[in-house]
Scaffold this motif. Structure first.
Motif, PDB file in Angstrom:
ATOM      1  N   GLU A 168       0.868  -1.171   0.000  1.00  0.00           N
ATOM      2  CA  GLU A 168       0.000   0.000   0.000  1.00  0.00           C
ATOM      3  C   GLU A 168       0.909   1.226   0.000  1.00  0.00           C
ATOM      4  O   GLU A 168       1.846   1.301   0.793  1.00  0.00           O
ATOM      5  N   VAL A 169       0.614   2.169  -0.884  1.00  0.00           N
ATOM      6  CA  VAL A 169       1.464   3.353  -1.014  1.00  0.00           C
ATOM      7  C   VAL A 169       0.658   4.602  -0.660  1.00  0.00           C
ATOM      8  O   VAL A 169      -0.364   4.895  -1.292  1.00  0.00           O
ATOM      9  N   ASN A 170       1.089   5.303   0.377  1.00  0.00           N
ATOM     10  CA  ASN A 170       0.486   6.598   0.709  1.00  0.00           C
ATOM     11  C   ASN A 170       1.159   7.674  -0.131  1.00  0.00           C
ATOM     12  O   ASN A 170       2.399   7.701  -0.228  1.00  0.00           O
ATOM     13  N   GLY A 171       0.332   8.533  -0.721  1.00  0.00           N
ATOM     14  CA  GLY A 171       0.929   9.577  -1.539  1.00  0.00           C
ATOM     15  C   GLY A 171      -0.086  10.625  -1.937  1.00  0.00           C
ATOM     16  O   GLY A 171      -1.230  10.606  -1.493  1.00  0.00           O
ATOM     17  N   THR A 172       0.344  11.557  -2.798  1.00  0.00           N
ATOM     18  CA  THR A 172      -0.527  12.656  -3.233  1.00  0.00           C
ATOM     19  C   THR A 172      -0.578  12.719  -4.744  1.00  0.00           C
ATOM     20  O   THR A 172       0.468  12.749  -5.412  1.00  0.00           O
ATOM     21  N   PHE A 173      -1.815  12.720  -5.286  1.00  0.00           N
ATOM     22  CA  PHE A 173      -2.025  12.912  -6.719  1.00  0.00           C
ATOM     23  C   PHE A 173      -2.187  14.399  -6.987  1.00  0.00           C
ATOM     24  O   PHE A 173      -2.908  15.101  -6.270  1.00  0.00           O
ATOM     25  N   THR A 174      -1.503  14.894  -8.040  1.00  0.00           N
ATOM     26  CA  THR A 174      -1.646  16.308  -8.409  1.00  0.00           C
ATOM     27  C   THR A 174      -1.753  16.468  -9.920  1.00  0.00           C
ATOM     28  O   THR A 174      -1.188  15.681 -10.692  1.00  0.00           O
TER      29      THR A 174
END
Length: 440
Positions: free
Chosen positions: A164-170
Motif C-alpha cells: 500500500e502506497v500513501n501519496g498525493t495525486f496532483t
C-alpha cells in the motif's frame, strides 16, 4: 336527503343526491342564531342585530358550507353502506344553471368503479426463486479480506506488488491535489504498475488516468473528484510517494475470532468459514426475496387483464391536484401511474382474498426487530427489551413511520404467501452467477 345511483357501465356510474330544505334548515338556522349572538355591527347592540341582516350578510355562505358538509358526509356513508369499490374520489358534475337561492338542490357525482377480476396465485408459468449460495471462492476471498483488514502494517523501503502506497495525486490544470492510499494490487494498467515497482519515498511517478484502476470508482476516490467526472478523464497526473507499507495478514487465531464474533463463539478456521457462509447467505436471501417480489409483481401486472375507467381517472387526475392540468398532461400522468394502480388493485385483491391483516402488536415487534438491526450496526448487539420498547413507541408515534413500516411488513407477509402458494421453480446459484443472470 335522497341518494340514487345510475350505472353507466361496469366501470362508471353517476350518483344523484337530492337535498331538501328539511335536510339543512335547522342546522343553518342554529348557526345563524349563534352568529347573531356574537355579531358586532355598528348601530346595534351585541346580540340585538336583526336576523334579516344576519341572513343577508352570512346566510348564503353558511348555507353553502352546511350543504357541502351534508353532501360529503352522506355521500361517503352511501358509498360505504352500498359497498361501492371506487377509484379516486367522486367528481362533481358541472351544473350550469345551479341556483343557491332555491330551497331544494340536486347534485350529481361521477364515480369510477374498480374492475372485477380474479387472482390465481398458482400461476401457469413457474417463476424462478433464486437460492444464492456462498461458494468456496467467495468464502476464501472473505477470509483474505478479514485477514487483510485486521493485519499489521510493515514499513517498506521500496514499492512491491502487494504494498500500500500513501501519496498525493496532483494535476494543476484539473485542480487535483489529493492525499490517498493506493493498493498496488488494485491497479489495472500494467505500465502504471511497472512504473511504481521499486520506487522509494520521495519519488514522483507520472501516471495516466485512463483504465488506471480495476474498479472505476477507485479513480474518483484517489483523485478526490466525482466518479462521473473521473470516468471521462484521460490525463497524466503526478503521484508523490510519501509512505510505503506492506500489510501482513492477521493470523487466524482465537484473538481474531473473539474480536470478530465475541469471546468463544468461533474457535477454528472451519467455524469461521461456516459463520461467513451463514451470514453471507442470510444477506443474499434479502436480495433473492426482493427479486422474487419484483418478478411476481411484474408477472401479475402483465398477465392479469382488466379494464380501468381511464376517462374518469384522467379527469380525476386533471382536477384534484394542487395545480390544474391540461387533458394532455393528465393523460400523460395517468399513463405513468397506470402500472402502479393496476398492482395496487391486484395486491388489494390478494390481501382481501387471503385475509391478511396487520395487528399493532406485530407491527411493534417488527419495528423492534428493525431497530435492533440498526443498533447492531453501531456495535449495540444486546439492547435491553425496555430500551427497544421505548424506541419503538417513539417511532410508532410518527404516522409516516407507521405507514412505512406497515408497507414493509405487508410486503413480508405477501412474500411469505407467495412462497407458500405461488408456482415457483427453485434455482441455486452463486452470488456471482446471480448478478450476471439478473443484472447482466
Amino acid at each position: 336527503m335522497n341518494i340514487t345511483k345510475e350505472q353507466i357501465d361496469e366501470l362508471n356510474a353517476v350518483v344523484k343526491v337530492a337535498v331538501t330544505k328539511e335536510d339543512y334548515f335547522d342546522k343553518v338556522e342554529s348557526i345563524l342564531k349563534d352568529y347573531r349572538k356574537q355579531a358586532n355591527i355598528p348601530g346595534f347592540r351585541k346580540g340585538q342585530v336583526p336576523m334579516g341582516l344576519i341572513k343577508k350578510q352570512y346566510g348564503k355562505a353558511v348555507l353553502v358550507d352546511e350543504v357541502n358538509k351534508l353532501l360529503q358526509d352522506n355521500l361517503n356513508k352511501y358509498l360505504t353502506e352500498e359497498k361501492l369499490d371506487v377509484l379516486g374520489n367522486p367528481i362533481p358534475k358541472q351544473q350550469d344553471n345551479f341556483d343557491w337561492d332555491a330551497e331544494n338542490f340536486a347534485f350529481e357525482f361521477e364515480l369510477g368503479l374498480a374492475p372485477k377480476f380474479e387472482v390465481d396465485l398458482k400461476t401457469k408459468e413457474a417463476l424462478t426463486h433464486y437460492k444464492i449460495v456462498a461458494d468456496d471462492k467467495m468464502i476464501n476471498e472473505q477470509v483474505e479480506r478479514i485477514q487483510k483488514q485486521y493485519g499489521k502494517l510493515i514499513s517498506k523501503s521500496e514499492v512491491g506488488k502487494k504494498d500500500e502506497v500513501n501519496g498525493t495525486f496532483t494535476n494543476e490544470a484539473e485542480e487535483i491535489d489529493n492525499k490517498t492510499v493506493v493498493e498496488i494490487e488494485k491497479i489495472k494498467n500494467k505500465k502504471a504498475v511497472d512504473s511504481l515497482l521499486g520506487k522509494k519515498v520521495g519519488d514522483v511517478v507520472t501516471l495516466n488516468t485512463k483504465d488506471l484502476f480495476k474498479e472505476d470508482y477507485l479513480l474518483g476516490s484517489a483523485l478526490g473528484i466525482e466518479t462521473g467526472k473521473a470516468k471521462e478523464l484521460d490525463i497524466e497526473v503526478s503521484f508523490t510517494i510519501e509512505e510505503i507499507n506492506e500489510k501482513e495478514p492477521a493470523k487466524l487465531d482465537q484473538e481474531l475470532f473473539d474480536k470478530l464474533f465475541g469471546e468463544g463463539k468461533v474457535t477454528s478456521e472451519e467455524e469461521l468459514k461456516t459463520r461467513i457462509k451463514e451470514d453471507s447467505e442470510k444477506q443474499f436471501e434479502q436480495q433473492s426475496d426482493q427479486k422474487l417480489l419484483n418478478d411476481i409483481t411484474e408477472h401479475f401486472i402483465e398477465t392479469i387483464k382488466f379494464d380501468l375507467p381511464t376517462e374518469f381517472l384522467t379527469k380525476w387526475i386533471q382536477t384534484t391536484g394542487e395545480t390544474p392540468l391540461t387533458e394532455e398532461e393528465a393523460a400523460e400522468e395517468f399513463e405513468k401511474s397506470e402500472k402502479g394502480l393496476r398492482y395496487q388493485l391486484i395486491e388489494g385483491k390478494i390481501i382481501e382474498a387471503n385475509e391478511i391483516q396487520i395487528q399493532f402488536d406485530e407491527l411493534k415487534e417488527f419495528a423492534k426487530g428493525f431497530i435492533k438491526q440498526q443498533m447492531a450496526q453501531f456495535g449495540q448487539l444486546d439492547p435491553k427489551e425496555e430500551e427497544l420498547d421505548n424506541i419503538a413507541a417513539r417511532v410508532l408515534s410518527n404516522q409516516d413511520e407507521v405507514k412505512r413500516l406497515s408497507e414493509q411488513l405487508m410486503s413480508q407477509k405477501l412474500l411469505t404467501l407467495y412462497k407458500e402458494k405461488a408456482n415457483l421453480k427453485p434455482k441455486e446459484v452463486t452470488y456471482e452467477d446471480f448478478v450476471k443472470e439478473v443484472y447482466g
